[in-house]
Motif scaffolding. Structure first.
Motif, PDB file in Angstrom:
ATOM      1  N   LYS A 132       0.814  -1.216   0.000  1.00 43.10           N
ATOM      2  CA  LYS A 132       0.000   0.000   0.000  1.00 43.10           C
ATOM      3  C   LYS A 132       0.848   1.268   0.000  1.00 43.10           C
ATOM      4  O   LYS A 132       0.351   2.352  -0.273  1.00 43.10           O
ATOM      5  CB  LYS A 132      -0.921   0.024   1.230  1.00 43.10           C
ATOM      6  N   CYS A 133       2.109   1.149   0.327  1.00 44.91           N
ATOM      7  CA  CYS A 133       2.994   2.309   0.475  1.00 44.91           C
ATOM      8  C   CYS A 133       3.619   2.732  -0.851  1.00 44.91           C
ATOM      9  O   CYS A 133       3.870   1.902  -1.724  1.00 44.91           O
ATOM     10  CB  CYS A 133       4.126   1.987   1.443  1.00 44.91           C
ATOM     11  N   THR A 134       3.895   4.010  -0.927  1.00 47.37           N
ATOM     12  CA  THR A 134       4.661   4.572  -2.025  1.00 47.37           C
ATOM     13  C   THR A 134       5.852   5.289  -1.406  1.00 47.37           C
ATOM     14  O   THR A 134       5.677   6.217  -0.613  1.00 47.37           O
ATOM     15  CB  THR A 134       3.817   5.554  -2.861  1.00 47.37           C
ATOM     16  N   ALA A 135       7.049   4.829  -1.733  1.00 43.56           N
ATOM     17  CA  ALA A 135       8.263   5.420  -1.160  1.00 43.56           C
ATOM     18  C   ALA A 135       8.281   6.927  -1.396  1.00 43.56           C
ATOM     19  O   ALA A 135       7.917   7.399  -2.480  1.00 43.56           O
ATOM     20  CB  ALA A 135       9.504   4.773  -1.760  1.00 43.56           C
ATOM     21  N   ASP A 136       8.674   7.652  -0.389  1.00 46.20           N
ATOM     22  CA  ASP A 136       8.821   9.113  -0.434  1.00 46.20           C
ATOM     23  C   ASP A 136       7.493   9.853  -0.580  1.00 46.20           C
ATOM     24  O   ASP A 136       7.491  11.065  -0.749  1.00 46.20           O
ATOM     25  CB  ASP A 136       9.777   9.549  -1.549  1.00 46.20           C
ATOM     26  N   GLN A 137       6.361   9.148  -0.526  1.00 44.01           N
ATOM     27  CA  GLN A 137       5.069   9.817  -0.653  1.00 44.01           C
ATOM     28  C   GLN A 137       4.099   9.471   0.470  1.00 44.01           C
ATOM     29  O   GLN A 137       3.385  10.340   0.946  1.00 44.01           O
ATOM     30  CB  GLN A 137       4.435   9.490  -2.004  1.00 44.01           C
ATOM     31  N   SER A 138       4.027   8.208   0.865  1.00 47.92           N
ATOM     32  CA  SER A 138       3.085   7.802   1.908  1.00 47.92           C
ATOM     33  C   SER A 138       3.404   8.500   3.222  1.00 47.92           C
ATOM     34  O   SER A 138       4.571   8.772   3.527  1.00 47.92           O
ATOM     35  CB  SER A 138       3.130   6.289   2.113  1.00 47.92           C
ATOM     36  N   ASP A 139       2.355   8.769   3.999  1.00 47.33           N
ATOM     37  CA  ASP A 139       2.559   9.373   5.320  1.00 47.33           C
ATOM     38  C   ASP A 139       3.313   8.423   6.240  1.00 47.33           C
ATOM     39  O   ASP A 139       4.079   8.855   7.093  1.00 47.33           O
ATOM     40  CB  ASP A 139       1.217   9.728   5.967  1.00 47.33           C
ATOM     41  N   MET A 140       3.059   7.115   6.076  1.00 45.28           N
ATOM     42  CA  MET A 140       3.757   6.118   6.878  1.00 45.28           C
ATOM     43  C   MET A 140       4.206   4.991   5.958  1.00 45.28           C
ATOM     44  O   MET A 140       3.399   4.363   5.280  1.00 45.28           O
ATOM     45  CB  MET A 140       2.873   5.557   7.992  1.00 45.28           C
ATOM     46  N   ILE A 141       5.497   4.760   5.949  1.00 42.66           N
ATOM     47  CA  ILE A 141       6.071   3.662   5.184  1.00 42.66           C
ATOM     48  C   ILE A 141       6.222   2.482   6.132  1.00 42.66           C
ATOM     49  O   ILE A 141       6.816   2.610   7.202  1.00 42.66           O
ATOM     50  CB  ILE A 141       7.422   4.067   4.571  1.00 42.66           C
ATOM     51  N   ILE A 142       5.677   1.344   5.740  1.00 47.07           N
ATOM     52  CA  ILE A 142       5.703   0.145   6.570  1.00 47.07           C
ATOM     53  C   ILE A 142       6.637  -0.872   5.922  1.00 47.07           C
ATOM     54  O   ILE A 142       6.497  -1.195   4.746  1.00 47.07           O
ATOM     55  CB  ILE A 142       4.293  -0.457   6.719  1.00 47.07           C
ATOM     56  N   ILE A 143       7.592  -1.363   6.722  1.00 47.84           N
ATOM     57  CA  ILE A 143       8.555  -2.346   6.236  1.00 47.84           C
ATOM     58  C   ILE A 143       8.525  -3.557   7.167  1.00 47.84           C
ATOM     59  O   ILE A 143       8.562  -3.406   8.392  1.00 47.84           O
ATOM     60  CB  ILE A 143       9.981  -1.758   6.158  1.00 47.84           C
ATOM     61  N   TYR A 144       8.472  -4.748   6.569  1.00 47.96           N
ATOM     62  CA  TYR A 144       8.413  -6.005   7.308  1.00 47.96           C
ATOM     63  C   TYR A 144       9.685  -6.816   7.073  1.00 47.96           C
ATOM     64  O   TYR A 144      10.291  -6.732   6.009  1.00 47.96           O
ATOM     65  CB  TYR A 144       7.257  -6.878   6.803  1.00 47.96           C
ATOM     66  N   SER A 145      10.026  -7.627   8.072  1.00 47.51           N
ATOM     67  CA  SER A 145      11.077  -8.624   7.896  1.00 47.51           C
ATOM     68  C   SER A 145      11.006  -9.620   9.037  1.00 47.51           C
ATOM     69  O   SER A 145      10.361  -9.373  10.058  1.00 47.51           O
ATOM     70  CB  SER A 145      12.465  -7.977   7.843  1.00 47.51           C
ATOM     71  N   HIS A 146      11.680 -10.747   8.853  1.00 46.86           N
ATOM     72  CA  HIS A 146      11.700 -11.802   9.862  1.00 46.86           C
ATOM     73  C   HIS A 146      12.545 -11.417  11.070  1.00 46.86           C
ATOM     74  O   HIS A 146      13.516 -10.667  10.951  1.00 46.86           O
ATOM     75  CB  HIS A 146      12.270 -13.099   9.275  1.00 46.86           C
TER      76      HIS A 146
ATOM     77  N   THR B 257      16.163   5.963  -0.207  1.00 47.37           N
ATOM     78  CA  THR B 257      15.453   5.500  -1.404  1.00 47.37           C
ATOM     79  C   THR B 257      16.171   6.029  -2.644  1.00 47.37           C
ATOM     80  O   THR B 257      17.155   6.771  -2.537  1.00 47.37           O
ATOM     81  CB  THR B 257      13.997   5.999  -1.409  1.00 47.37           C
ATOM     82  N   MET B 258      15.640   5.698  -3.781  1.00 43.12           N
ATOM     83  CA  MET B 258      16.215   6.172  -5.035  1.00 43.12           C
ATOM     84  C   MET B 258      16.137   7.695  -5.138  1.00 43.12           C
ATOM     85  O   MET B 258      16.864   8.303  -5.911  1.00 43.12           O
ATOM     86  CB  MET B 258      15.497   5.524  -6.216  1.00 43.12           C
ATOM     87  N   ASN B 259      15.237   8.305  -4.363  1.00 46.84           N
ATOM     88  CA  ASN B 259      15.074   9.758  -4.399  1.00 46.84           C
ATOM     89  C   ASN B 259      15.900  10.497  -3.363  1.00 46.84           C
ATOM     90  O   ASN B 259      15.854  11.725  -3.318  1.00 46.84           O
ATOM     91  CB  ASN B 259      13.598  10.120  -4.237  1.00 46.84           C
ATOM     92  N   GLY B 260      16.612   9.781  -2.493  1.00 46.02           N
ATOM     93  CA  GLY B 260      17.455  10.462  -1.519  1.00 46.02           C
ATOM     94  C   GLY B 260      17.533   9.735  -0.190  1.00 46.02           C
ATOM     95  O   GLY B 260      17.005   8.635  -0.014  1.00 46.02           O
ATOM     96  N   TYR B 261      18.218  10.384   0.724  1.00 46.11           N
ATOM     97  CA  TYR B 261      18.431   9.837   2.053  1.00 46.11           C
ATOM     98  C   TYR B 261      17.278  10.201   2.971  1.00 46.11           C
ATOM     99  O   TYR B 261      16.571  11.179   2.749  1.00 46.11           O
ATOM    100  CB  TYR B 261      19.722  10.394   2.656  1.00 46.11           C
ATOM    101  N   GLY B 262      17.124   9.424   4.046  1.00 49.88           N
ATOM    102  CA  GLY B 262      16.137   9.736   5.058  1.00 49.88           C
ATOM    103  C   GLY B 262      16.618   9.281   6.420  1.00 49.88           C
ATOM    104  O   GLY B 262      17.040   8.139   6.588  1.00 49.88           O
ATOM    105  N   THR B 263      16.576  10.187   7.375  1.00 46.23           N
ATOM    106  CA  THR B 263      16.913   9.863   8.758  1.00 46.23           C
ATOM    107  C   THR B 263      15.656  10.008   9.592  1.00 46.23           C
ATOM    108  O   THR B 263      14.964  11.024   9.516  1.00 46.23           O
ATOM    109  CB  THR B 263      18.026  10.791   9.293  1.00 46.23           C
ATOM    110  N   TYR B 264      15.374   8.987  10.399  1.00 47.80           N
ATOM    111  CA  TYR B 264      14.160   8.923  11.205  1.00 47.80           C
ATOM    112  C   TYR B 264      14.531   8.736  12.673  1.00 47.80           C
ATOM    113  O   TYR B 264      15.424   7.950  12.990  1.00 47.80           O
ATOM    114  CB  TYR B 264      13.293   7.747  10.765  1.00 47.80           C
ATOM    115  N   GLU B 265      13.817   9.438  13.551  1.00 50.70           N
ATOM    116  CA  GLU B 265      14.012   9.314  14.992  1.00 50.70           C
ATOM    117  C   GLU B 265      12.924   8.405  15.563  1.00 50.70           C
ATOM    118  O   GLU B 265      11.727   8.644  15.359  1.00 50.70           O
ATOM    119  CB  GLU B 265      13.949  10.689  15.649  1.00 50.70           C
ATOM    120  N   ILE B 266      13.339   7.388  16.296  1.00 50.68           N
ATOM    121  CA  ILE B 266      12.393   6.409  16.835  1.00 50.68           C
ATOM    122  C   ILE B 266      11.584   7.018  17.970  1.00 50.68           C
ATOM    123  O   ILE B 266      12.133   7.538  18.939  1.00 50.68           O
ATOM    124  CB  ILE B 266      13.119   5.143  17.294  1.00 50.68           C
TER     125      ILE B 266
END
Length: 184
Positions: free
Chosen positions: A46-60, A90-99
């Motif tokens: 459902k997400c679009t990189a660099d556009q969605s309000d919340m990007i959700i990423i899953y992994s084991h 992403t392909m459009n640039g860097y992103g730093t996020y604070e938890i």
């Protein structure tokens, strides 16, 4: 290939994939599309990189400390204190996020679908979502989240509950590379 996820000074440092027509394609495939029980981190369809309000990423959550095993480490506040930032480039640039939120959820005993929303249409919707997520935390990070923030959610399995998940929510604070800009 959508981007690269990394948390400095942890083993979490991987490519992120996405397939809109087969949402869990990379759950059991590696970067080269070959079978792998490890899979590779993947972004919600459902997400679009660099556009969605919340990007959700899953992994084991692998027992050998690979993939998103680091995410469950955030159950301890001391771990969060040493690893407060996530990089998602992403392909459009860097992103730093604070938890901001570190939480455990039992999917069998809740009506809160923490992965349902990727775009918030109203401030009330945003506030209600954040309040529900904060009610699942074991400690307060003191990081404030406001309507309009760009968010990143990392989700993995956890084993305290039969159908448990551990997730962190972080807000975007910079369009720069975390490896060169965040120094504490």
């Amino acid at each position: 290939f959508i981007g690269w996820i990394h948390i400095p000074d942890t083993p979490l440092d991987y490519p992120v994939m996405q397939t809109k027509d087969s949402p869990e394609y990379y759950l059991r495939r590696d970067f080269d599309k070959k079978y792998s029980s490890y899979g590779v981190p993947f972004m919600d369809f459902k997400c679009t990189a660099d556009q969605s309000d919340m990007i959700i990423i899953y992994s084991h959550n692998m027992m050998n400390k690979t993939m998103f095993s680091t995410v469950e480490s955030y159950a301890k506040k001391s771990y969060w204190e040493e690893h407060k930032y996530v990089g998602f480039d992403t392909m459009n640039g860097y992103g730093t996020y604070e938890i901001a939120i570190c939480a455990r959820i039992d999917l069998a005993n809740t009506d809160f679908n923490y992965i349902d929303i990727v775009d918030f249409t109203t401030e009330q919707q945003f506030d209600e979502y954040i309040d529900k997520a904060k009610n699942l935390t074991t400690y307060d990070t003191g990081v404030n989240l406001e309507f309009g923030d760009k968010l990143l959610l990392l989700s993995t399995c956890e084993y305290q509950y039969e159908n448990g998940r551990y997730f962190i929510i972080a807000k975007k604070i910079s369009d720069e590379d975390i490896r060169t800009t965040i120094k504490e």
